[in-house]
Design a protein around this motif. Structure first.
Motif, PDB file in Angstrom:
ATOM      1  N   LYS A  91      42.467  40.825  57.082  1.00 27.05           N
ATOM      2  CA  LYS A  91      41.430  41.235  56.122  1.00 27.05           C
ATOM      3  C   LYS A  91      42.045  42.062  55.010  1.00 27.05           C
ATOM      4  O   LYS A  91      41.455  42.220  53.945  1.00 27.05           O
ATOM      5  N   HIS A 129      31.830  42.751  53.831  1.00 27.70           N
ATOM      6  CA  HIS A 129      32.398  44.095  53.783  1.00 27.70           C
ATOM      7  C   HIS A 129      32.215  44.688  52.374  1.00 27.70           C
ATOM      8  O   HIS A 129      31.651  45.768  52.203  1.00 27.70           O
ATOM      9  N   ARG A 130      32.657  43.941  51.358  1.00 22.88           N
ATOM     10  CA  ARG A 130      32.550  44.438  49.985  1.00 22.88           C
ATOM     11  C   ARG A 130      31.094  44.639  49.592  1.00 22.88           C
ATOM     12  O   ARG A 130      30.741  45.595  48.912  1.00 22.88           O
ATOM     13  N   ASN A 156      37.406  38.910  45.982  1.00 21.10           N
ATOM     14  CA  ASN A 156      36.019  38.645  46.348  1.00 21.10           C
ATOM     15  C   ASN A 156      35.271  38.326  45.069  1.00 21.10           C
ATOM     16  O   ASN A 156      35.206  39.155  44.164  1.00 21.10           O
ATOM     17  N   GLU A 209      40.285  43.039  51.369  1.00 21.57           N
ATOM     18  CA  GLU A 209      39.191  43.973  51.670  1.00 21.57           C
ATOM     19  C   GLU A 209      39.032  45.087  50.644  1.00 21.57           C
ATOM     20  O   GLU A 209      37.982  45.694  50.548  1.00 21.57           O
ATOM     21  N   HIS A 210      40.086  45.376  49.866  1.00 23.97           N
ATOM     22  CA  HIS A 210      39.971  46.459  48.898  1.00 23.97           C
ATOM     23  C   HIS A 210      39.762  45.980  47.464  1.00 23.97           C
ATOM     24  O   HIS A 210      39.751  46.779  46.550  1.00 23.97           O
ATOM     25  N   THR A 257      34.773  35.122  49.481  1.00 23.72           N
ATOM     26  CA  THR A 257      36.122  35.666  49.583  1.00 23.72           C
ATOM     27  C   THR A 257      37.111  34.527  49.358  1.00 23.72           C
ATOM     28  O   THR A 257      37.066  33.524  50.067  1.00 23.72           O
ATOM     29  N   LYS A 298      35.787  48.245  59.611  1.00 22.78           N
ATOM     30  CA  LYS A 298      35.286  48.488  58.251  1.00 22.78           C
ATOM     31  C   LYS A 298      34.702  49.889  58.171  1.00 22.78           C
ATOM     32  O   LYS A 298      33.510  50.069  57.948  1.00 22.78           O
ATOM     33  N   THR A 356      36.013  38.954  53.781  1.00 20.75           N
ATOM     34  CA  THR A 356      35.685  40.335  53.427  1.00 20.75           C
ATOM     35  C   THR A 356      34.470  40.411  52.511  1.00 20.75           C
ATOM     36  O   THR A 356      34.175  41.464  51.972  1.00 20.75           O
TER      37      THR A 356
END
Lengths: 338, 436
Positions: free
Chosen positions: B16, B173-174, B299, B20-21, B288, B207, B170
């Motif tokens: 991830k 997550h975002r 993303n 993820e960032h 993603t 997360k 991700t």
């Protein structure tokens, strides 16, 4: 017209697109490695004969698997480590003094009859190495029960014959065993280290446990079969193994014979043991019961081999009747029971 | 107390970290949008446009073909230039409407409603239905159906699924990090529609930022709880998620509503909010675009109908000319693509380009050695080894004895199998050969 863009090569396959890196041959080779300490101890204790007997088994295993697969026009699988493992296990289950045709014939019966004729890896009903051993034990009972003292110097082929601790226990009783080994503490120590007569790889509990711990750490085997097997042997030995009831010595029964080798390396064979955990406990308990029945009441001093082979017969039945509990059915079952 | 979880499951490498960032960025609108008329589970839509018709952004182009169905909308303004079968990400040809973008970005009239919470349940449900909302986690089950439980099945809990247990992905997550308030509003709408007092948000512990931000977002809401879950695939499967959070088991062959629970994905919650607040239909979603084969994993907020090739370009393209495996969805359950012309649909959660060191080369599989790994990890408590053996030999009826139809094909068994047996495919084969 626009020039056609170069098409990128796309790989298409079915999901899942990631797989764990554990492979069947990886597991087999790891079990081989886990048996190395026991193998090295066997050469140390029993001298060059140990090396020759085990090597004969491994070479015969590879040749007979290769030969059978050639003959039946199948892809050869000798590199997957399972044939080597069968050879190694059979070698470690033989006495040092056997004539050299015994390992060869035993291995052929293990690989060809027990494994390949049933369909090869994954389809055999019985543990191949144990069938190989049972075959030669019944065919050459004298050679297979002649043991040597584990003091052979490495360069010497001379052998002094001796009885196994379980043999002494059966024929002459605990008192004689203590005379042989001094006192109880000495007896336990010698048994633990493996300084005793017996099959090549079964004697050193220490060496076997090193390998077993590695397999447990790698999670290639779990505690279910070994613990229930050894636990059952201990309980039965304690209840019925001594003069009167609840007076037996479980430690002697655990440390001697082929129990540790059998419980960690042979009863845990994936193919011939149940695959559901609770079924494995039943399997282990069954192995323990039969082992002690033979040790205490049977004609042989040792019963691990026959115990595992007999429980192999029950494996399909255990797997059929002790299935995993299905998600969503568990709670309902409980409610119905109320 | 440990983190909430279920029995079984696996831990594939997550990867991830690739995306993820990176904050969600808006992708370019496609010059041609390919809108499949079937982007959900259930009856396909019927096209209500003909070639040459001018459509606006958000205008309905396909009407639902039944109750279990959802309308599809145009994601661009422009002209319909083709209606016919086009390849879709599931490998099939699907009837689709192709719209040429005139780049005017003209919206169809939307019903903006700041006071949406004062509407009644039926009105809200109707808005959700008209917005074409389906399960955006990938299952694409029409959301309004989940919001219409029969009277004999009272619902007492709603779970928002932010587990995102598939490796690489991700998007959810975002979304939680960047739009927490909107997700919570979506949850509150669902709770209102169902008349439910208790709401949960489940997030895997990998997360932590999302869990923290969501907890802050629900700080004032006494009836909404954030549950941090153990990282384990398939934690985000509906049945597993309910077991982890509420310790209830959906009965075999049953639905979550049988035990009083409705689960929606975080993306779905956001879409529900936007539908009720702004009247906005689903014409875009977060995707993603990641994998080691992609130069700049991202993303992206993508219009439905955008071809996958365009997303790969927006993420910097492929890393080299070597072969890649392009997967739509996650690596555990997603589909490998044979064409990059397939469009993003409502269920497209990710596009993953794997290089040869990431994907497993296709190899011959070996015999089952009955090691029991698949039995240990099967989240449904099945015996995948037996299913694969019976199916391999053609004994499909026997598979039913071993609860064939409880398998939801998560692929965990195939992941752990040391003999690399295609267990999921054997299960699918058996399912296609026998009736439940």
């Amino acid at each position: 017209m626009v020039a056609k863009k170069k098409e990128h090569e796309l790989i298409v396959s079915v999901s899942p697109h990631v797989k764990s890196d554990v492979t069947t041959s990886g597991i087999m080779w790891t079990v081989n490695i886990a048996l190395l300490p026991a193998f090295i101890f066997s050469v140390y204790f029993f001298g060059p004969r140990a090396l020759i007997v085990t090597s004969l088994c491994i070479v015969t295993a590879l040749l007979s698997e290769w030969g059978f697969q050639k003959f039946t026009d199948k892809d050869t699988t000798i590199t997957d480590g399972s044939a080597v493992l069968t050879g190694l296990l059979l070698g470690l289950n033989l006495p040092a003094t056997v004539p050299f045709y015994i390992p060869v014939i035993g291995t052929i019966s293990a690989i060809v009859i027990t494994k390949q004729l049933f369909g090869g890896l994954g389809y055999n009903i019985f543990n191949p190495a144990l069938i190989g051993r049972a075959f030669v034990l019944i065919t050459w009972p004298r050679a297979m029960t002649t043991w040597m003292k584990p003091d052979a110097a490495f360069t010497s082929f001379d052998a002094v014959s001796a009885a196994t601790p379980l043999g002494i226990l059966k024929e002459e009783g605990l008192a004689k065993l203590l005379v042989e080994f001094g006192d109880k503490v000495n007896l336990y120590t010698e048994l633990f280290l493996g300084h005793r007569a017996g099959s090549l790889g079964e004697t050193s509990v220490l060496a076997l446990l090193i390998g077993a711990c590695y397999l447990l750490y790698k999670r290639y085997i779990t505690w279910h079969i070994p613990l229930s097997f050894i636990g059952t042997v201990a309980v039965i030995a304690w209840i019925f193994g001594g003069e009167g009831w609840f007076n037996g010595d479980p430690l002697i029964h655990i440390l001697s014979g082929g129990l540790i080798l059998g419980a960690f390396f042979m009863a845990t064979d994936y193919v011939t043991a149940p695959s559901v955990r609770k079924g494995q406990i039943v399997f282990g308990v069954g192995c323990g019961l039969i082992t002690m029945l033979i040790r205490l009441k049977g004609g042989y001093p040792e019963g691990v081999m026959f115990a595992i082979l007999l429980m192999n017969c029950f494996t399909p039945m255990i797997d059929r009747n002790m299935r995993s509990s299905v998600f969503g059915a568990r709670k309902q079952v409980k409610e119905e029971a109320k | 107390m440990g983190l909430s979880t279920f029995e079984g499951g696996i831990h594939p490498p997550e990867h991830k970290e690739l995306a993820e960032h990176s904050a969600i960025v808006e992708a370019k609108a496609p010059s041609r949008a390919i809108i499949p008329l079937s982007q959900h589970i259930g009856a396909p839509c019927e096209s209500i446009v003909e070639i040459g018709k001018e459509v606006k952004k958000g205008e309905v182009v396909g009407n639902p073909g039944g109750f279990v169905s959802a309308p599809v909308h145009s994601s661009v303004s422009g002209k319909v230039i083709a209606i016919g079968d086009f390849p879709a990400s599931n490998g099939r040809m699907v009837p689709s409407v192709v719209i040429e973008n005139d780049s005017k970005e003209e919206w169809a009239p939307l019903k903006d409603d700041p006071d949406y919470m004062s509407r009644n349940a039926d009105e809200l449900r109707e808005m959700i239905k008209n917005a074409g909302i389906v399960g955006l986690g990938g299952a694409t089950f029409p959301s309004h159906v989940k919001l219409s439980p029969p009277k004999e099945k009272p619902i007492d809990a709603v779970i928002i699924n932010g587990a995102e247990c598939e490796p690489y992905l991700t998007a959810d997550h975002r979304l939680m990090v960047e739009s927490p308030k909107e997700v919570v509003e979506g949850l509150k709408i669902v709770m209102k529609v169902l008349g439910v007092k208790k709401g949960y948000i489940g997030i895997e512990s990998n997360k932590p930022d999302a869990a923290r931000i969501m907890s802050e977002a629900v700080a004032g809401e006494s009836n909404i709880e954030v549950h941090v879950l153990q990282v384990k695939y398939p934690q985000g499967a509906e049945k597993m998620l309910i077991k982890s959070i509420l310790d209830r088991e959906v009965p075999a062959g049953g639905l979550p509503m049988d035990i009083g629970v409705v689960v929606h994905n975080v993306g779905t919650a956001l879409a529900i909010y936007e539908a009720c607040r702004f009247g906005k239909p689903i014409i875009e979603r977060i995707v993603t675009v990641t994998g080691k084969g992609i130069k700049e994993p991202k993303n992206l907020k993508v219009r439905i109908g955008t071809p996958v090739s365009q997303l790969i370009e927006e993420a910097g393209g492929f890393i080299d000319d070597g072969p890649v495996k392009v997967i739509i969805g996650g690596p555990m359950m997603g589909f490998a693509q044979y064409s990059l012309d397939v469009p993003v649909t409502k269920g497209t959660s990710g596009v993953i380009a794997m290089t040869s060191d990431e994907y497993e080369p296709t190899e011959k599989f070996g015999p089952c050695i009955r090691c029991g790994r698949c039995i240990d990890i099967c989240p449904m408590g099945l015996m995948p080894s037996m299913l694969s053996l019976f199916s391999e030999k053609g004994f499909y009826e026997d598979c039913k004895e071993y609860n064939l139809f409880d398998c939801f094909e998560c692929g965990s068994c195939t992941y752990v199998c040391p003999s690399k047996r295609p267990i999921v495919q054997f299960v699918r084969l058996a399912k296609s050969m026998v009736k439940p």
